[in-house]
Scaffold this motif. Structure first.
Motif, short mmCIF file in Angstrom:
data_model
loop_
_atom_site.label_atom_id
_atom_site.label_comp_id
_atom_site.label_asym_id
_atom_site.label_seq_id
_atom_site.Cartn_x
_atom_site.Cartn_y
_atom_site.Cartn_z
N SER A 1 0.82 -1.21 0.00
CA SER A 1 0.00 0.00 0.00
C SER A 1 0.86 1.26 0.00
CB SER A 1 -0.95 -0.01 1.19
OG SER A 1 -0.22 0.01 2.39
N GLY A 2 2.05 1.19 0.56
CA GLY A 2 2.95 2.34 0.52
C GLY A 2 3.35 2.70 -0.90
N ASP A 3 3.59 1.68 -1.72
CA ASP A 3 3.91 1.90 -3.12
C ASP A 3 2.74 2.57 -3.82
OD1 ASP A 3 6.24 0.55 -2.62
OD2 ASP A 3 5.64 -1.29 -3.64
N ASP A 4 1.56 2.06 -3.58
CA ASP A 4 0.37 2.60 -4.23
C ASP A 4 0.15 4.05 -3.84
OD1 ASP A 4 -0.08 0.17 -5.43
OD2 ASP A 4 -1.49 -0.51 -3.91
N LYS A 5 0.37 4.39 -2.60
CA LYS A 5 0.14 5.76 -2.14
C LYS A 5 1.07 6.74 -2.85
CE LYS A 5 -1.52 4.62 2.47
NZ LYS A 5 -1.22 4.68 3.90
N LEU B 1 11.24 8.26 -8.81
CA LEU B 1 12.36 7.72 -8.04
C LEU B 1 11.98 6.40 -7.38
CD1 LEU B 1 15.23 8.11 -6.87
CD2 LEU B 1 14.17 9.38 -5.00
N HIS B 2 10.79 6.37 -6.80
CA HIS B 2 10.31 5.16 -6.13
C HIS B 2 10.19 3.99 -7.10
CE1 HIS B 2 8.13 2.85 -3.14
NE2 HIS B 2 7.25 2.56 -4.08
N LEU B 3 9.64 4.24 -8.27
CA LEU B 3 9.50 3.17 -9.27
C LEU B 3 10.85 2.68 -9.75
CD1 LEU B 3 6.52 4.59 -11.36
CD2 LEU B 3 6.49 2.57 -9.88
N ARG B 4 11.77 3.59 -9.95
CA ARG B 4 13.10 3.20 -10.45
C ARG B 4 13.89 2.42 -9.40
NH1 ARG B 4 13.17 8.53 -13.59
NH2 ARG B 4 12.88 7.74 -15.71
N GLU B 5 13.69 2.74 -8.13
CA GLU B 5 14.41 2.01 -7.07
C GLU B 5 13.92 0.58 -6.93
OE1 GLU B 5 13.80 4.45 -3.65
OE2 GLU B 5 15.57 5.67 -4.04
N ALA C 1 14.01 1.52 -14.14
CA ALA C 1 15.26 2.29 -14.09
C ALA C 1 15.73 2.65 -15.49
CB ALA C 1 16.34 1.51 -13.35
N GLN C 2 15.37 1.84 -16.48
CA GLN C 2 15.78 2.10 -17.86
C GLN C 2 14.76 2.91 -18.65
OE1 GLN C 2 18.85 1.21 -18.80
NE2 GLN C 2 19.08 0.42 -16.72
N ALA C 3 13.55 3.08 -18.11
CA ALA C 3 12.48 3.78 -18.81
C ALA C 3 12.64 5.30 -18.71
CB ALA C 3 11.12 3.38 -18.22
N SER C 4 12.11 5.99 -19.68
CA SER C 4 12.15 7.46 -19.65
C SER C 4 11.11 7.98 -18.67
CB SER C 4 11.86 8.02 -21.05
OG SER C 4 10.49 7.84 -21.38
N ASP C 5 11.25 9.24 -18.30
CA ASP C 5 10.28 9.87 -17.40
C ASP C 5 8.88 9.85 -18.02
OD1 ASP C 5 12.35 10.37 -15.67
OD2 ASP C 5 12.41 12.53 -16.03
N LEU C 6 8.81 10.09 -19.31
CA LEU C 6 7.51 10.11 -19.99
C LEU C 6 6.87 8.72 -19.98
CD1 LEU C 6 5.53 11.91 -21.46
CD2 LEU C 6 6.74 11.42 -23.59
N GLU C 7 7.65 7.68 -20.21
CA GLU C 7 7.11 6.31 -20.16
C GLU C 7 6.58 5.98 -18.77
OE1 GLU C 7 9.88 4.00 -23.45
OE2 GLU C 7 10.68 4.34 -21.45
N LEU C 8 7.33 6.34 -17.76
CA LEU C 8 6.88 6.07 -16.38
C LEU C 8 5.66 6.90 -16.02
CD1 LEU C 8 10.25 5.70 -14.45
CD2 LEU C 8 8.70 3.90 -15.21
N ALA C 9 5.61 8.14 -16.48
CA ALA C 9 4.43 8.98 -16.21
C ALA C 9 3.18 8.36 -16.84
CB ALA C 9 4.66 10.39 -16.75
N ARG C 10 3.33 7.81 -18.03
CA ARG C 10 2.20 7.12 -18.68
C ARG C 10 1.76 5.90 -17.86
NH1 ARG C 10 4.88 8.00 -24.35
NH2 ARG C 10 3.85 9.92 -24.97
#
Length: 103
Positions: free
Chosen positions: A46-50, A79-83, A89-98
């Protein structure tokens, strides 16, 4: 560009209204709730989801502005997703935002 940001803002403002009507029509029995709880716990915590869910609005603005608008919650979620994930960690900011917006 301003039109896109305004459109996304309006869609996000309508989101809670749509979600509340969906929640009212999809309420299940107590047994459904217990099975949903067990399946939900098998995913991310749930911490990840928040952290990620808190960044959805900023992710929408980031996408609509083609990367020009970047908020603190979005930065924290990226940052949380990449960690936690080597692919992230290899995805662009735009890909992760999507991905954040799709959750």
């Amino acid at each position: 560009m301003l039109r896109a940001v305004l459109t996304v803002s309006l869609l996000l403002a309508a989101g809670p209204l749509l979600a509340s009507s969906f929640a009212g029509t999809s309420a299940g029995s107590a047994s459904d709730a217990s099975s949903e709880g067990s399946s939900a716990s098998s995913g991310s915590s749930s911490g990840d989801d928040k952290v990620v869910l808190a960044a959805r609005e900023e992710a929408a603005g980031f996408i609509a502005s083609e990367g020009a608008v970047r908020g603190a919650r979005l930065q924290a979620a990226l940052l949380h997703l990449r960690e936690g994930d080597a692919q992230a960690a290899q995805a662009s900011d735009l890909e992760l935002a999507r991905q954040i917006l799709a959750r």
